[in-house]
Motif scaffolding. Structure first.
Motif, PDB file in Angstrom:
ATOM      1  N   ASP A 242       1.245   7.021  -6.718  1.00 26.36           N
ATOM      2  CA  ASP A 242       0.140   8.129  -6.802  1.00 26.36           C
ATOM      3  C   ASP A 242      -0.276   8.922  -5.546  1.00 26.36           C
ATOM      4  N   PRO A 243       0.811   9.592  -5.432  1.00 26.36           N
ATOM      5  CA  PRO A 243       0.343  10.706  -4.113  1.00 26.36           C
ATOM      6  C   PRO A 243      -1.201  11.174  -4.155  1.00 26.36           C
ATOM      7  N   GLY A 244      -1.654  11.042  -5.326  1.00 27.68           N
ATOM      8  CA  GLY A 244      -2.993  11.541  -5.255  1.00 27.68           C
ATOM      9  C   GLY A 244      -4.111  10.834  -4.155  1.00 27.68           C
ATOM     10  N   LEU A 245      -3.435   9.489  -3.794  1.00 31.10           N
ATOM     11  CA  LEU A 245      -4.339   8.645  -2.877  1.00 31.10           C
ATOM     12  C   LEU A 245      -4.076   9.083  -1.623  1.00 31.10           C
ATOM     13  N   ALA A 246      -3.506  10.016  -1.155  1.00 32.30           N
ATOM     14  CA  ALA A 246      -3.114  10.266   0.090  1.00 32.30           C
ATOM     15  C   ALA A 246      -4.486  10.643   0.875  1.00 32.30           C
ATOM     16  N   ARG A 247      -5.628  11.397   0.376  1.00 33.38           N
ATOM     17  CA  ARG A 247      -6.617  11.473   1.172  1.00 33.38           C
ATOM     18  C   ARG A 247      -7.454  10.178   1.487  1.00 33.38           C
ATOM     19  N   ASN A 248      -7.356   9.209   0.562  1.00 31.79           N
ATOM     20  CA  ASN A 248      -8.190   8.077   0.725  1.00 31.79           C
ATOM     21  C   ASN A 248      -7.303   7.089   1.735  1.00 31.79           C
ATOM     22  N   ALA A 249      -5.943   7.178   1.369  1.00 39.48           N
ATOM     23  CA  ALA A 249      -4.991   6.438   2.402  1.00 39.48           C
ATOM     24  C   ALA A 249      -5.323   6.722   3.821  1.00 39.48           C
ATOM     25  N   PHE A 250      -5.424   8.214   4.255  1.00 37.85           N
ATOM     26  CA  PHE A 250      -5.929   8.542   5.581  1.00 37.85           C
ATOM     27  C   PHE A 250      -7.231   7.974   5.861  1.00 37.85           C
ATOM     28  N   GLU A 251      -8.164   8.136   4.916  1.00 38.03           N
ATOM     29  CA  GLU A 251      -9.538   7.646   5.209  1.00 38.03           C
ATOM     30  C   GLU A 251      -9.666   6.334   5.518  1.00 38.03           C
ATOM     31  N   GLU A 252      -8.966   5.563   4.597  1.00 36.10           N
ATOM     32  CA  GLU A 252      -8.987   4.115   5.190  1.00 36.10           C
ATOM     33  C   GLU A 252      -8.398   3.541   6.235  1.00 36.10           C
TER      34      GLU A 252
ATOM     35  N   TYR B 146      -6.166  -3.706   4.797  1.00 32.83           N
ATOM     36  CA  TYR B 146      -5.836  -2.109   4.695  1.00 32.83           C
ATOM     37  C   TYR B 146      -5.662  -1.749   3.138  1.00 32.83           C
ATOM     38  N   ASP B 147      -6.657  -1.258   2.433  1.00 26.97           N
ATOM     39  CA  ASP B 147      -6.261  -0.877   1.002  1.00 26.97           C
ATOM     40  C   ASP B 147      -6.743   0.440   0.727  1.00 26.97           C
ATOM     41  N   ILE B 148      -5.878   1.421   0.377  1.00 30.31           N
ATOM     42  CA  ILE B 148      -6.013   2.909   0.084  1.00 30.31           C
ATOM     43  C   ILE B 148      -6.525   3.123  -1.145  1.00 30.31           C
ATOM     44  N   THR B 149      -7.055   1.862  -2.037  1.00 30.20           N
ATOM     45  CA  THR B 149      -7.830   2.269  -3.143  1.00 30.20           C
ATOM     46  C   THR B 149      -9.538   1.959  -2.852  1.00 30.20           C
ATOM     47  N   ARG B 150      -9.711   1.409  -1.599  1.00 32.71           N
ATOM     48  CA  ARG B 150     -10.740   1.134  -1.197  1.00 32.71           C
ATOM     49  C   ARG B 150     -12.122   2.374  -1.346  1.00 32.71           C
ATOM     50  N   ARG B 151     -13.286   2.022  -1.539  1.00 30.28           N
ATOM     51  CA  ARG B 151     -14.348   3.289  -1.385  1.00 30.28           C
ATOM     52  C   ARG B 151     -14.809   3.222   0.101  1.00 30.28           C
ATOM     53  N   THR B 152     -14.255   4.007   0.761  1.00 33.43           N
ATOM     54  CA  THR B 152     -14.655   4.004   2.301  1.00 33.43           C
ATOM     55  C   THR B 152     -15.773   4.900   2.801  1.00 33.43           C
ATOM     56  N   SER B 153     -16.468   5.196   1.830  1.00 33.07           N
ATOM     57  CA  SER B 153     -17.637   6.058   1.999  1.00 33.07           C
ATOM     58  C   SER B 153     -18.561   5.357   2.882  1.00 33.07           C
ATOM     59  N   GLY B 154     -18.989   5.658   3.937  1.00 35.23           N
ATOM     60  CA  GLY B 154     -20.180   5.164   4.769  1.00 35.23           C
ATOM     61  C   GLY B 154     -19.530   4.620   6.158  1.00 35.23           C
ATOM     62  N   HIS B 155     -18.083   4.932   6.118  1.00 34.50           N
ATOM     63  CA  HIS B 155     -17.514   4.289   7.275  1.00 34.50           C
ATOM     64  C   HIS B 155     -17.735   5.247   8.750  1.00 34.50           C
ATOM     65  N   VAL B 156     -17.822   4.680   9.765  1.00 34.84           N
ATOM     66  CA  VAL B 156     -18.284   5.382  10.868  1.00 34.84           C
ATOM     67  C   VAL B 156     -17.157   6.117  11.841  1.00 34.84           C
ATOM     68  N   GLY B 157     -16.071   6.086  11.259  1.00 30.30           N
ATOM     69  CA  GLY B 157     -14.769   6.534  11.909  1.00 30.30           C
ATOM     70  C   GLY B 157     -15.085   7.829  12.591  1.00 30.30           C
TER      71      GLY B 157
ATOM     72  N   GLU C 215       0.892  -1.278   0.114  1.00 32.29           N
ATOM     73  CA  GLU C 215      -0.042   0.033   0.061  1.00 32.29           C
ATOM     74  C   GLU C 215       0.962   1.277  -0.130  1.00 32.29           C
ATOM     75  N   TRP C 216       2.142   1.275   0.793  1.00 34.17           N
ATOM     76  CA  TRP C 216       3.071   2.292   0.730  1.00 34.17           C
ATOM     77  C   TRP C 216       3.495   2.308  -0.715  1.00 34.17           C
ATOM     78  N   GLU C 217       3.799   1.714  -1.541  1.00 33.29           N
ATOM     79  CA  GLU C 217       4.247   1.714  -2.948  1.00 33.29           C
ATOM     80  C   GLU C 217       3.084   2.109  -3.577  1.00 33.29           C
ATOM     81  N   ARG C 218       2.012   1.905  -3.498  1.00 29.73           N
ATOM     82  CA  ARG C 218       0.562   2.421  -4.196  1.00 29.73           C
ATOM     83  C   ARG C 218       0.811   3.855  -3.940  1.00 29.73           C
ATOM     84  N   LEU C 219       0.926   4.286  -2.891  1.00 26.52           N
ATOM     85  CA  LEU C 219       0.669   5.867  -2.372  1.00 26.52           C
ATOM     86  C   LEU C 219       2.070   6.358  -3.071  1.00 26.52           C
ATOM     87  N   ARG C 220       2.916   5.696  -3.026  1.00 26.36           N
ATOM     88  CA  ARG C 220       4.204   6.491  -3.532  1.00 26.36           C
ATOM     89  C   ARG C 220       4.021   6.559  -5.326  1.00 26.36           C
TER      90      ARG C 220
END
Length: 409
Positions: A277-287, A339-350, A270-275
């Motif tokens: 594509d840094p545009g995944l940062a928001r979703n990496a945090f959300e996940e 832990y999947d930084i490309t997951r659709r996290t919409s709806g989580h209750v965090g 997942e770290w390599e995926r973020l590296r």
């Protein structure tokens, strides 16, 4: 590591038709590894009775989401902790946001929603991003750091108090105060009692900083007080709303960033995926917020007799929501333990759900995104380099120490 064992005999049938569990969700064993207990509670039924504290509990996503989104039946004004404000005196003046119901909540929440609006986040974004770059440059240069003290705590404390308009003196009280607030939502155990006994200086600092004369013009705090002039809130309400900012804007962010760092250091793919594509940062945090759930639990109190998940619950009963369990419920999430930084996290209750969603969520998301984006651009690798230590809290799940080795890009 302490691993709690949940045996089948821990679950038995109650006269109310709800299964009964003897587990204690406010024990050290639970704090260290809550996931086996979460699974046992989810599988026991949609509603479980916790004998230790005499409360009903929900651990499945559907029931947690239902409780969060029915404030008329499951109220917050009687306390979002174990204490029932209809029967006990609150340890501090109740929050006008977290511990209030409509219509009072609607009016005060509208004020904070404007103070922390998406438009305001756009205005502060560049400054927060520049501070994130500086933080990451420093930790990359050092190579070996503590991800909690040097990043998860240091970065928010470098931007948020200034954004609120706090004076420089006394900021060391902010994190202990936030920890105190969330420990106080728990039962009268050692964590809660110790936190309240040590709370006097932290409470005094926060109370003083929430006053209009203490806040720098143009900051979030001054903007809250400006709504007194327009007649939307009173002089007495403004300091309490600023107080809500100081806890909501720090605790979720600190523990969310700590969770994200811990996840990325443990899951190199997942770290390599973020590296890449840094545009995944928001979703990496959300996940990370979904996966680790920095806010683990909250209570509600029933305002009327209600049936939930086939279980009859009377009026005035406390219902404990396991947000962390809901966020890993396989009924809602595919491969929830991943832990999947490309997951659709919409709806989580965090961050909660419904009218009481975390008021500081936009700040937390902004800080998490710009920090992880900077890390992805400036670091080649991030790995755990020593023993990890948990920080125990009755409501929050986070780390005390996270030794990391970081190599520059």
């Amino acid at each position: 590591m302490i691993t709690p064992q949940v045996e089948p005999r821990d679950i038995r049938q109650a006269p109310s038709s709800a299964p009964v569990s003897d587990v204690d969700p406010f024990s050290d064993a639970f704090f260290e590894d809550p996931h086996p207990i979460h699974e046992a509670l989810r599988e026991a039924g949609p509603v479980v009775y916790l004998a230790k504290w005499n409360v009903f509990a929900v651990a499945r996503y559907a029931e947690v989401h239902a409780v969060l989104n029915d404030p008329a039946t499951f109220c917050s004004s009687r306390g979002v902790g174990l204490s029932d404000f209809a029967k006990e005196t609150p340890w501090r003046p109740p929050s006008l946001i977290l511990e209030a119901d409509p219509p009072a909540h609607t009016r005060t929440r509208a004020v904070l929603s404007r103070v922390l609006s998406p438009a305001v986040m756009k205005q502060i974004r560049d400054g927060f991003a520049a501070a994130a770059d500086a933080t990451v440059d420093e930790i990359v240069a050092r190579g070996r750091i503590d991800g909690i003290a040097d990043v998860a705590e240091a970065y928010p404390l470098s931007v948020f108090p200034d954004a609120v308009g706090l004076k420089a003196e006394g900021r060391e009280n902010l994190l202990p105060y936030a920890g105190l607030v969330f420990n106080a939502f728990g039962p009268p155990n050692a964590l809660r009692q110790s936190a309240i006994e040590r709370s006097a200086p932290h409470q005094a600092y926060v109370q003083a900083q929430c006053q209009r004369e203490s806040l720098r013009p143009g900051g979030f705090g001054a903007c809250v007080h400006a709504h007194v002039d327009s007649g939307e809130i009173t002089d007495a309400e403004a300091p309490l709303l600023v107080r809500s900012l100081l806890s909501a804007g720090l605790d979720t962010t600190v523990n969310g960033i700590g969770a994200a760092l811990y996840c990325l250091a443990r899951f190199p793919h997942e770290w390599e995926r973020l590296r890449d594509d840094p545009g995944l940062a928001r979703n990496a945090f959300e996940e990370a917020v979904r996966f680790e759930s920095p806010v683990q639990t909250f209570f509600r109190t029933t305002t009327r007799p209600v049936e939930l998940g086939g279980v009859a619950i009377g009026e005035g009963e406390k219902v404990l929501m396991f947000l962390g369990a809901a966020n890993r419920d396989p009924r809602r999430w595919e491969n929830p333990e991943r832990y999947d930084i490309t997951r659709r996290t919409s709806g989580h209750v965090g961050f909660g759900s419904g009218i009481h969603m975390c008021v500081g969520q936009l700040v937390a998301r902004l800080e998490g995104e710009v920090l992880l984006s900077a890390l992805a651009r400036k670091a080649r690798s991030i790995t755990v380099s020593g023993p990890v230590k948990r920080r125990y809290n009755n409501t929050l799940r986070g780390l005390e120490s996270l030794p990391l080795a970081i190599e520059g890009a």
